[in-house]
Design a protein around this motif. Sequence first.
Motif, PDB file in Angstrom:
ATOM      1  N   ILE A   1      -1.214  -8.031  -3.628  1.00 59.13           N
ATOM      2  CA  ILE A   1      -2.142  -6.969  -4.019  1.00 59.13           C
ATOM      3  C   ILE A   1      -1.461  -5.616  -3.853  1.00 59.13           C
ATOM      4  CG2 ILE A   1      -4.297  -5.810  -3.363  1.00 59.13           C
ATOM      5  CD1 ILE A   1      -5.399  -8.472  -2.482  1.00 59.13           C
ATOM      6  N   THR A   2      -1.756  -4.664  -4.757  1.00 58.70           N
ATOM      7  CA  THR A   2      -1.357  -3.265  -4.543  1.00 58.70           C
ATOM      8  C   THR A   2      -2.608  -2.410  -4.447  1.00 58.70           C
ATOM      9  OG1 THR A   2      -1.276  -2.606  -6.884  1.00 58.70           O
ATOM     10  CG2 THR A   2       0.708  -3.621  -5.957  1.00 58.70           C
ATOM     11  N   ASP A   3      -2.535  -1.388  -3.603  1.00 57.44           N
ATOM     12  CA  ASP A   3      -3.642  -0.426  -3.488  1.00 57.44           C
ATOM     13  C   ASP A   3      -3.124   0.841  -2.819  1.00 57.44           C
ATOM     14  OD1 ASP A   3      -6.537  -0.089  -4.005  1.00 57.44           O
ATOM     15  OD2 ASP A   3      -6.613   0.312  -1.855  1.00 57.44           O
ATOM     16  N   THR A   4      -3.815   1.950  -3.089  1.00 57.79           N
ATOM     17  CA  THR A   4      -3.398   3.222  -2.497  1.00 57.79           C
ATOM     18  C   THR A   4      -3.897   3.387  -1.073  1.00 57.79           C
ATOM     19  OG1 THR A   4      -5.339   4.242  -3.520  1.00 57.79           O
ATOM     20  CG2 THR A   4      -3.240   4.439  -4.701  1.00 57.79           C
TER      21      THR A   4
ATOM     22  N   ARG B   1      -8.647   0.773   3.297  1.00 56.53           N
ATOM     23  CA  ARG B   1      -9.557   0.052   2.403  1.00 56.53           C
ATOM     24  C   ARG B   1      -9.201  -1.432   2.362  1.00 56.53           C
ATOM     25  NH1 ARG B   1     -10.721   1.903  -3.723  1.00 56.53           N
ATOM     26  NH2 ARG B   1      -8.432   1.969  -3.851  1.00 56.53           N
ATOM     27  N   VAL B   2      -7.920  -1.738   2.218  1.00 55.28           N
ATOM     28  CA  VAL B   2      -7.479  -3.135   2.177  1.00 55.28           C
ATOM     29  C   VAL B   2      -7.839  -3.848   3.479  1.00 55.28           C
ATOM     30  CG1 VAL B   2      -5.471  -4.652   2.074  1.00 55.28           C
ATOM     31  CG2 VAL B   2      -5.616  -2.688   0.537  1.00 55.28           C
TER      32      VAL B   2
ATOM     33  N   ASP C   1      -3.603  -2.787  -8.452  1.00 56.98           N
ATOM     34  CA  ASP C   1      -4.622  -1.735  -8.486  1.00 56.98           C
ATOM     35  C   ASP C   1      -5.980  -2.322  -8.867  1.00 56.98           C
ATOM     36  OD1 ASP C   1      -5.520   0.848  -8.199  1.00 56.98           O
ATOM     37  OD2 ASP C   1      -4.970   1.484 -10.218  1.00 56.98           O
TER      38      ASP C   1
ATOM     39  N   PHE D   1      -8.818  -2.745  -7.355  1.00 51.71           N
ATOM     40  CA  PHE D   1     -10.103  -2.205  -6.910  1.00 51.71           C
ATOM     41  C   PHE D   1     -10.586  -1.032  -7.762  1.00 51.71           C
ATOM     42  CE2 PHE D   1      -8.120  -3.657  -2.742  1.00 51.71           C
ATOM     43  CZ  PHE D   1      -8.647  -4.928  -2.875  1.00 51.71           C
ATOM     44  N   ASP D   2      -9.716  -0.492  -8.599  1.00 49.42           N
ATOM     45  CA  ASP D   2     -10.081   0.619  -9.463  1.00 49.42           C
ATOM     46  C   ASP D   2     -11.132   0.172 -10.478  1.00 49.42           C
ATOM     47  OD1 ASP D   2      -9.875   3.227 -10.562  1.00 49.42           O
ATOM     48  OD2 ASP D   2      -8.616   2.436 -12.171  1.00 49.42           O
TER      49      ASP D   2
ATOM     50  N   VAL E   1       0.842  -1.199   0.000  1.00 50.03           N
ATOM     51  CA  VAL E   1       0.000   0.000   0.000  1.00 50.03           C
ATOM     52  C   VAL E   1       0.876   1.248   0.000  1.00 50.03           C
ATOM     53  CG1 VAL E   1      -1.886  -1.207   1.166  1.00 50.03           C
ATOM     54  CG2 VAL E   1      -0.205   0.041   2.530  1.00 50.03           C
TER      55      VAL E   1
END
Length: 367
Positions: free
Chosen positions: A335-338, A342-343, A308, A310-311, A29
């Motif tokens: 997984i990657t996410d900003t 949320r994760v 990314d 969830f985009d 993240v």
Amino acid sequence: MWLKNITLLNFKNYTDADLRFSKAVNAFVGNNGAGKTNLLDAIHYLCLCKGYFNPIDTQQIKSGEDIFLIQGDFDRKEKNEKITCGVKRNQKKQFKRNKKEYDKLASHIGLFPLVMISPYDVNIIMDGSEERRRFMDNVISQTNAQYLDELIAYNKHLLNRNALLKQIALTRRYDPALLQIFDEQLELSGNRIYEKRKLFMQEFIPLFNQYYRFLTDDKEEVALSYLSQLNDHNFGDLLLQSVEKDKVLERTTMGIHKDDLIFSIQDMPLKKFGSQGQQKSFLIALKLAQYAYLQKYKGFKPLLLLDDIFDKLDDHRMHKLMEMVSHHDFGQIFITDTGKERVLNIFDKIQVPVTIFEVDNGVVKHA
């Protein structure tokens, strides 16, 4: 199979990094541009000898440096496997398994199967047929080493035939006997590839349908089909019939290098009539079907990389996807996410533990 750890030196925006992973879900993240996707790309290198986004190895070396190194330890069939990839400017790429360098990189393909889902994958839908053939070939190649050899042979024969067609146009000299030799070579390889692609699609399409129905609760009608000139015609006949046209265009217009996959929604082209969410669901279903196919033929679970993810997915599809990959027949996931929160919230709702790594400008720390 799972990746226990990875070490980076001068890879993209990383000076150095040393990470230890869990067997289940690992999440990177951080802000956009921090280097999250680069970590997935490093894992891709270890499994498939190349980056996912850029085929030029030297462009992966950190600015101002002369070499990059990636090393990782896999647990594969309860045996430790150390994989090392090193690239130095103006030198051949070094790739080693348990400290022994490969004679040819193709020998590594398929030993450590991997599936990656990325926003970049929209090219499979939006770009030309080459992207869709590459997707199909990537899946088959990870399960069939002879297929990759056959592809290399076909492309060599195709180059030779095209070079002859250009020579005919330039010199005005036509040698039917020589062209026939090239035709026979192309036909032999092409037919073998076609048969493998056809058999693959017969198994793959039901898997794709299964995953798309699950993601969308069976509310949308989509279709995937395999288009080939060889579906209805003999390859040798096609080459004979197209000789005059090929001589004018100076290239081979018939063959399995023209194959395509047709994506449709409600009997309309997905490229034009699918929403971004529908297109993303279609791509995710493609990749999950790839995962299921690889697992069947390798006998163990590949790595699953979600970049990314969830985009452009609504909350319902997002939770369906995470529920599927976390609770069903999937192995180690990256997984990657900003958004860290949320994760955490997503995996808390489905009661699945997640290991978080915070990424900031090429620096990674275990959260």
